[in-house]
Design an enzyme around this catalytic site. Structure first.
Site, PDB file in Angstrom:
ATOM      1  N   VAL A 148      -8.125   3.340 -22.071  1.00 14.15           N
ATOM      2  CA  VAL A 148      -8.900   2.571 -21.523  1.00 14.15           C
ATOM      3  C   VAL A 148      -8.081   1.677 -20.628  1.00 14.15           C
ATOM      4  CG1 VAL A 148     -10.087   0.147 -21.833  1.00 14.15           C
ATOM      5  CG2 VAL A 148     -10.102   1.700 -23.735  1.00 14.15           C
ATOM      6  N   ALA A 173      -4.204   5.345  -9.089  1.00 13.99           N
ATOM      7  CA  ALA A 173      -5.673   5.419  -9.040  1.00 13.99           C
ATOM      8  C   ALA A 173      -6.211   4.148  -8.086  1.00 13.99           C
ATOM      9  CB  ALA A 173      -6.258   4.731 -10.627  1.00 13.99           C
ATOM     10  N   TYR A 176     -16.831  14.231 -14.486  1.00 14.95           N
ATOM     11  CA  TYR A 176     -15.579  14.178 -14.304  1.00 14.95           C
ATOM     12  C   TYR A 176     -15.222  15.413 -13.743  1.00 14.95           C
ATOM     13  CZ  TYR A 176     -10.940  12.608 -14.143  1.00 14.95           C
ATOM     14  OH  TYR A 176      -9.665  12.066 -14.039  1.00 14.95           O
ATOM     15  N   ASP A 220       0.701  -1.345   0.004  1.00 14.06           N
ATOM     16  CA  ASP A 220       0.108  -0.049  -0.005  1.00 14.06           C
ATOM     17  C   ASP A 220       0.748   1.220  -0.079  1.00 14.06           C
ATOM     18  OD1 ASP A 220      -1.870   1.912   0.216  1.00 14.06           O
ATOM     19  OD2 ASP A 220      -2.469   1.285   2.338  1.00 14.06           O
ATOM     20  N   LYS A 278      -8.506  16.056  -8.399  1.00 10.11           N
ATOM     21  CA  LYS A 278      -7.397  16.600  -9.245  1.00 10.11           C
ATOM     22  C   LYS A 278      -7.169  17.937  -9.010  1.00 10.11           C
ATOM     23  CE  LYS A 278      -6.843  12.702 -11.349  1.00 10.11           C
ATOM     24  NZ  LYS A 278      -5.739  11.786 -11.040  1.00 10.11           N
TER      25      LYS A 278
HETATM   26  P1  NAD Z   1      -4.559   2.068 -13.503  1.00  5.65           P
HETATM   27  O1  NAD Z   1      -5.738   1.402 -12.779  1.00  5.65           O
HETATM   28  O2  NAD Z   1      -4.266   1.333 -14.814  1.00  5.65           O
HETATM   29  O3  NAD Z   1      -3.064   1.610 -12.463  1.00  5.65           O
HETATM   30  C1  NAD Z   1      -3.391   2.271 -11.142  1.00  5.65           C
HETATM   31  C2  NAD Z   1      -1.971   1.779 -10.588  1.00  5.65           C
HETATM   32  O4  NAD Z   1      -2.086   2.266  -9.114  1.00  5.65           O
HETATM   33  C3  NAD Z   1      -1.895   0.313 -10.315  1.00  5.65           C
HETATM   34  O5  NAD Z   1      -0.337   0.086 -10.627  1.00  5.65           O
HETATM   35  C4  NAD Z   1      -2.244  -0.057  -9.154  1.00  5.65           C
HETATM   36  O6  NAD Z   1      -1.563  -1.241  -8.523  1.00  5.65           O
HETATM   37  C5  NAD Z   1      -1.804   1.065  -8.355  1.00  5.65           C
HETATM   38  N1  NAD Z   1      -2.331   1.281  -7.077  1.00  5.65           N
HETATM   39  C6  NAD Z   1      -3.514   1.487  -6.681  1.00  5.65           C
HETATM   40  N2  NAD Z   1      -3.811   1.556  -5.259  1.00  5.65           N
HETATM   41  C7  NAD Z   1      -2.698   1.257  -4.942  1.00  5.65           C
HETATM   42  C8  NAD Z   1      -2.206   1.318  -3.402  1.00  5.65           C
HETATM   43  N3  NAD Z   1      -2.799   1.667  -2.449  1.00  5.65           N
HETATM   44  N4  NAD Z   1      -0.799   1.166  -3.294  1.00  5.65           N
HETATM   45  C9  NAD Z   1      -0.231   1.062  -4.346  1.00  5.65           C
HETATM   46  N5  NAD Z   1      -0.230   1.146  -5.441  1.00  5.65           N
HETATM   47  C10 NAD Z   1      -1.775   1.156  -5.866  1.00  5.65           C
HETATM   48  O7  NAD Z   1      -4.676   3.519 -13.552  1.00  5.65           O
HETATM   49  P2  NAD Z   1      -4.479   4.481 -14.725  1.00  5.65           P
HETATM   50  O8  NAD Z   1      -5.663   4.790 -15.790  1.00  5.65           O
HETATM   51  O9  NAD Z   1      -3.140   4.132 -15.324  1.00  5.65           O
HETATM   52  O10 NAD Z   1      -4.222   6.110 -13.705  1.00  5.65           O
HETATM   53  C11 NAD Z   1      -2.933   6.550 -13.549  1.00  5.65           C
HETATM   54  C12 NAD Z   1      -3.286   7.701 -13.204  1.00  5.65           C
HETATM   55  O11 NAD Z   1      -3.460   8.350 -14.442  1.00  5.65           O
HETATM   56  C13 NAD Z   1      -4.542   8.304 -12.450  1.00  5.65           C
HETATM   57  O12 NAD Z   1      -4.024   9.659 -11.526  1.00  5.65           O
HETATM   58  C14 NAD Z   1      -5.467   8.827 -13.273  1.00  5.65           C
HETATM   59  O13 NAD Z   1      -6.425   9.729 -12.888  1.00  5.65           O
HETATM   60  C15 NAD Z   1      -4.594   9.140 -14.432  1.00  5.65           C
HETATM   61  N6  NAD Z   1      -5.283   9.427 -15.835  1.00  5.65           N
HETATM   62  C16 NAD Z   1      -5.677   8.330 -16.212  1.00  5.65           C
HETATM   63  C17 NAD Z   1      -6.315   8.510 -17.488  1.00  5.65           C
HETATM   64  C18 NAD Z   1      -7.166   7.329 -18.163  1.00  5.65           C
HETATM   65  O14 NAD Z   1      -7.961   7.621 -19.133  1.00  5.65           O
HETATM   66  N7  NAD Z   1      -7.011   6.108 -17.764  1.00  5.65           N
HETATM   67  C19 NAD Z   1      -6.318   9.779 -18.376  1.00  5.65           C
HETATM   68  C20 NAD Z   1      -5.446  10.792 -17.737  1.00  5.65           C
HETATM   69  C21 NAD Z   1      -4.955  10.604 -16.418  1.00  5.65           C
END
Ligand code: NAD
Length: 396
Positions: free
Chosen positions: A283, A147, A242, A112, A251
């Site tokens: 995605v 996330a 959002y 965590d 954010k």
């Molecule tokens: P994802 O779900 O693919 O990955 C999330 C990561 O966080 C994983 O590695 C998971 O293991 C880790 N995680 C979650 N809780 C945890 C914890 N308590 N301790 C340690 N690790 C933990 O997410 P994503 O979509 O790649 O998002 C990552 C960031 O990018 C976020 O801040 C999101 O808002 C931002 N973002 C996402 C998008 C999108 O469309 N997916 C677009 C723009 C920005």
């Protein structure tokens, strides 16, 4: 036995080890072909949230593009007798395997990120990795890419839950199930004040600041350190859910934290700089559950693919590194709010105009022609190791 995808309400409950591994290798191959070491490239990189989506791509880009030593932290489930592990577990496994093959130093931790214990363990891992590679224990790049639906605050042990809800008034609209192309109506009641503050607690910037303090305390920051966290803004049609909703509030707090980090560390010349990077809608496990997003992304992908502008996580990160964070002249291009914009192609007027036109005319009858729902479904399955080319899904 063979593993088949178990999907409920745009959430996939299992993952395929061989498919995840193949998908990681695909991103590594892409990186090797498109990103190479430069004089100012980072040598020691820490990625928090390294196992999936943008964090995984950030780690792959740093390691296999720039040949950096990487330490990654994520929170994933190991496989058991009864259940497959989570996709991120298999992704990390393959990342480390390929790193060893290429003679790259990598240390991966599972736990965590919000806890003091994992911060301490990660700090030690960074020092260890530097010793192993024979380089100074100074982090050149710190990527914060979490996330998470929940956070336990290490100060008081209270667990906070985030929600995806509008603020002020209820919102309704059309939601698309990208597994079967069926539309349904959604209606989400506005968040309570408590839900808003809890979401900020989980997905806001407080933990990023705690990480910076922990790294500073151990002398791991340096005048070359760049820190980046990711956000999404998106088009106005998604704002009610959002940007102007609970996640948007969180954010906003991430941007507040970025300003505070720059005041504390950049203005005092302790680090090179910290940025929030606005990334493209893609995605990932996190994005598939936001109501308006599947319909929007299906339309967006169709438009961007037709215009030859489409990117996935790895292509976005390639551009973030090469054209923003590690430019030839060392300058980091930003918008007027000091944010890095790699959502620039998504947000182009011609792209957005075409997307809105599509969204207005799409129905269950024409969804497979008007949108790229098939591509979105594929990407969603691939995130969990399914539907990956070259993988034998009938194998045990
Ligand atoms: P994802 O779900 O693919 O990955 C999330 C990561 O966080 C994983 O590695 C998971 O293991 C880790 N995680 C979650 N809780 C945890 C914890 N308590 N301790 C340690 N690790 C933990 O997410 P994503 O979509 O790649 O998002 C990552 C960031 O990018 C976020 O801040 C999101 O808002 C931002 N973002 C996402 C998008 C999108 O469309 N997916 C677009 C723009 C920005």
């Amino acid at each position: 036995m063979p593993i088949k995808p178990m999907v409920r309400n745009n959430i996939c409950l299992n993952a395929h080890p061989a498919g995840c591994a193949a998908s990681v290798r695909k991103q590594i191959e892409y990186t090797k072909a498109h990103l190479s070491k430069t004089d100012n490239a980072p040598k020691l990189v820490l990625v928090v949230g390294c196992s999936n989506g943008y964090g995984l791509a950030s780690r792959i880009g740093a390691a296999f593009g720039y040949k950096a030593v990487t330490v990654g932290l994520s929170f994933e489930n190991e496989p058991s007798e009864k259940r497959s592990g989570t996709a991120g577990y298999y992704n990390n496994e393959e990342f480390d395997k390929q790193a060893v093959k290429d003679g790259l130093v990598s240390i991966t931790l599972n736990g965590d990120a919000f806890s003091n214990e994992m911060k301490a363990k990660t700090v030690e891992a960074v020092k260890q990795a530097a010793v192993k590679a024979g380089i100074p224990a100074k982090i050149d790049l710190f990527v914060y890419s979490l996330a998470s639906p929940v956070r336990t605050d290490p100060k008081d042990g209270v667990m906070y839950k985030s929600v995806i809800k509008p603020i002020g008034t209820a919102q309704s609209g059309r939601s698309l199930n990208f597994m079967d192309g069926i539309f349904s109506d959604f209606n989400i009641e506005p968040a309570t004040p408590e839900e808003i503050s809890n979401t900020v607690k989980v997905m806001g910037g407080e933990d990023w600041e705690l990480w910076m303090d922990a790294l500073d305390k151990e002398g791991l920051l340096d005048t070359q350190t760049r820190a980046v966290a990711y956000t999404y803004i998106g088009p106005e049609l998604s704002w009610a859910i959002y940007k102007n909703g609970t996640i948007g509030k969180a954010k906003e707090d991430l941007e507040r934290a970025c300003r505070a980090i720059n005041k504390k560390f950049t203005e005092t010349k302790k680090i090179f700089g910290a940025w929030v990077s606005v990334n493209k809608a893609l995605v990932t496990r996190a994005s598939a559950v936001i109501p308006i997003i599947p319909l929007y992304i299906s339309s967006l992908f169709k438009v961007m693919k037709d215009m030859k502008l489409h990117e996935g996580c790895i292509e976005q990160i390639e551009r973030l590194y090469r054209d923003r964070l590690y430019t030839a002249d060392g300058k980091v291009p930003t918008d007027s709010e000091n944010r890095i914009r790699i959502d620039d192609w998504e947000m182009r007027d011609d792209v957005q105009k075409a997307v809105v036109e599509k969204m207005n005319k799409v129905t269950t009858e024409n969804v497979y022609v008007e949108t790229d729902i098939a591509g979105v479904k594929h990407d969603f399955l691939e995130v969990h190791g399914f539907d990956v080319e070259g993988v034998d899904y009938d194998a045990d």
